[in-house]
Design a protein around this motif. Sequence first.
Motif, mmCIF file in Angstrom:
data_model
loop_
_atom_site.group_PDB
_atom_site.id
_atom_site.type_symbol
_atom_site.label_atom_id
_atom_site.label_comp_id
_atom_site.label_asym_id
_atom_site.label_seq_id
_atom_site.Cartn_x
_atom_site.Cartn_y
_atom_site.Cartn_z
ATOM 1 N N LYS A 285 0.830 -1.213 0.000
ATOM 2 C CA LYS A 285 0.000 0.000 0.000
ATOM 3 C C LYS A 285 0.861 1.259 0.000
ATOM 4 N N THR A 286 1.819 1.311 0.924
ATOM 5 C CA THR A 286 2.676 2.491 1.009
ATOM 6 C C THR A 286 3.478 2.670 -0.272
ATOM 7 N N THR A 287 3.963 1.554 -0.811
ATOM 8 C CA THR A 287 4.730 1.629 -2.047
ATOM 9 C C THR A 287 3.881 2.222 -3.176
ATOM 10 N N PRO B 284 1.530 11.099 5.555
ATOM 11 C CA PRO B 284 2.285 9.842 5.557
ATOM 12 C C PRO B 284 1.943 8.965 6.750
ATOM 13 N N GLN B 285 2.460 7.748 6.675
ATOM 14 C CA GLN B 285 2.199 6.762 7.714
ATOM 15 C C GLN B 285 2.879 7.150 9.029
ATOM 16 N N LEU B 286 4.092 7.734 8.919
ATOM 17 C CA LEU B 286 4.830 8.132 10.120
ATOM 18 C C LEU B 286 4.400 9.528 10.559
ATOM 19 N N LEU C 277 -4.035 9.555 2.310
ATOM 20 C CA LEU C 277 -3.728 9.272 3.715
ATOM 21 C C LEU C 277 -3.241 7.840 3.853
ATOM 22 N N ASP C 278 -2.040 7.690 4.404
ATOM 23 C CA ASP C 278 -1.475 6.354 4.564
ATOM 24 C C ASP C 278 -1.690 5.896 5.997
ATOM 25 N N GLU C 279 -2.578 4.941 6.175
ATOM 26 C CA GLU C 279 -2.901 4.397 7.490
ATOM 27 C C GLU C 279 -3.211 5.486 8.527
ATOM 28 N N PRO C 280 -4.159 6.362 8.249
ATOM 29 C CA PRO C 280 -4.434 7.436 9.206
ATOM 30 C C PRO C 280 -4.991 6.907 10.514
HETATM 31 MG MG LIG Z 1 2.390 1.017 4.807
#
Ligand SMILES: [Mg+2]
Lengths: 386, 241
Positions: free
Chosen positions: B40-42, B79-81, B155-158
């Motif tokens: 997903k992030t990729t 981002p996820q972070l 939104l990555d894993e909000p």
């Molecule tokens: Mg990810």
Amino acid sequence: MKSVLIARRLIREITRDRRTLAFFFLAPLIVMSLVYFALLEPSSARVALVTEGTMDLFRYDLERTLEDEPDIELVSPDWELPEGYEAQKASLLKWTRSGEVDAILYLNTQLLIDRFDGKPGTVNLFLEGSRPTRTGAALDAVSSAMDDLGSAMPVVIEASCSSLCANSVNNEAMDLEKIYAYGDEDLDIIDFFLPVFPPFFVFFFTFILSAISFQRERVTGTLERLMMSPIHFADIVIGYVMGFFIFASVQASIILGFVLYLIDIPFTAEQVFVLVIITFCLLLVGLTLGLLASYLAKNEFQAIQFIPVVILPQIFLADMIWSIEDFPKVFQVFSVILPLTHANQAMRDVLLKGADLWSIADSVGILLLMWVVLVAVMSLVAKRNA
Amino acid sequence: MLNMQQATVKFADSVALNGLTLSVEEGKVFGLLGPNGAGKTTLIRSLMGLQHLSEGSIRLFGDMLPGSASSRTLIGYMPQLYAIYDQLTVRENVRFFAELYSVPSALINDRVDELLHMTELDNKADAILHTLSGGMKRRAMMATALVHKPRLLILDEPTAGVDPILRIKFWQWFRKLCDQGTSILVTTHHINEAEQCDDIVFLRAGTMIGHGTPQQLMDEQQVDNLDQVFIRLAEQTEVQA
Ligand SMILES: [Mg+2]
Ligand SMILES: Nc1ncnc2c1ncn2[C@@H]1O[C@H](COP(=O)(O)OP(=O)(O)O)[C@@H](O)[C@H]1O
């Protein structure tokens, strides 16, 4: 100007971090004070008194005089002095080199003959010379004892001598001849080392600060967010340089002010101006190198590894404490690419030799050239990664 | 809005995206679902030009290339972070991103207030980020991603590591933003919560194993929740392989 934005943000972040701020401004002062006192406080030097021939008769008085000097410790090794001046001199040099003593004060019969002849006469002082603080202490003590030594010397007044004759008794100061086993008579130690403090600290701290903050920006992902936004990479770099420039300038002013206050040499406004220019150039190099280091590093550990890699060689090879001429040729060539080599050179030229801007233009030019090269490398690396 | 053809991303020892062909329409809440390591992030990073494709192509908003200057201003990215400045206050962070995206200075104050209000951070506006809880940081990040009124919010894993109440709020905000004209692309590994998406894609080991509206997918697999859909789809692909 998006860079202003980056700069302002950095300034805000850092002013909130009190500990970093204190470290940044106080650490150099503390370290400089320590080094200052370390070099200033004369360690007591071991001095041996060697007399020869008739001078042996006055040994006792001479010893009393030297013992009165606070910074030396009079030692009496059991050496066998050979016959003949040249042989004696060779032995004395050998003993000095052995490191058993820091200095040998040598008085021979010739001195007595000269004194009776009405000449000043020569006292020989053999100095070990490799440890500047000890050498300085021995030198100071012997110089200040010279007058007393003179009065400890015998005068001969013949029975037939009138009062006029008695007045002509030799009271000329004796000559002191210094013979160095290692090194030679140098500048005052502190004055020699003080000029390299500002470049070192400015470089060291700006490098670390920019390397670490940029690394943090990468690791937390905020750099990626910046790259995603409509800002050019160059703006980010310029923003960093501008933001840290404020802190580095304040730091540099504090350090420079401290050094100028300590240094025992009169200086002019022009010199101070030239110092500011050198510091500015070095700051640009340090900042950009820090950014590059953290850009090349894959993680925090690698970023931290860059600190010794960049700093250590410069401590040894940039003519800070150890003269680069004592190193093999390879290192001497290598030292040319070290920014501190040029900064130190220029700082000493300005502070110790009173050089003006034009005479250190080459050093400044080289530093600026280094900066341009670093910026170019940085953009290449950034492009490759993008 | 988004068009991928045979998008493939290979790393030294893994294939993170395996020939993905997908198109997503504008004006929807689009969910990208899959377990950790699904890619997903990729996928998201390659949409923004942060990750190069080994093969295939991606176009955004018609014919824009990922990472192009024009596409960047149209995307808001969370981002996820926790990619936000820890030493700045919430307001300073939001302002920073507003200025970064050249929001006209006359509008910035209102825009910042509006977002702080929406994310319910009004009374934390002047708190420094590192003093806040994880959920508040996530909300602050969302505000920074929205300052320039992006056309697409990614939104990555909000909702990862966020308490259930806030998770519900997040989905309400997505819906509201979508109604106001912002397309949403959201990833999650909490598969059930994606029932609130208009359109979803299931990703597993870099491969798309399902695409449709939540209802369609549940009907096809004859189950009543998305977790079950994913399990069925995963089993089927294993059988095929
Ligand atoms: Mg990810
Ligand atoms: N920079 C990278 N280098 C090598 N492998 C990577 C990198 N980024 C992701 N991967 C691999 O690609 C796969 C997909 O990762 P990711 O897209 O982060 O998954 P998700 O976001 O769905 O959890 C994982 O197997 C991960 O190990």
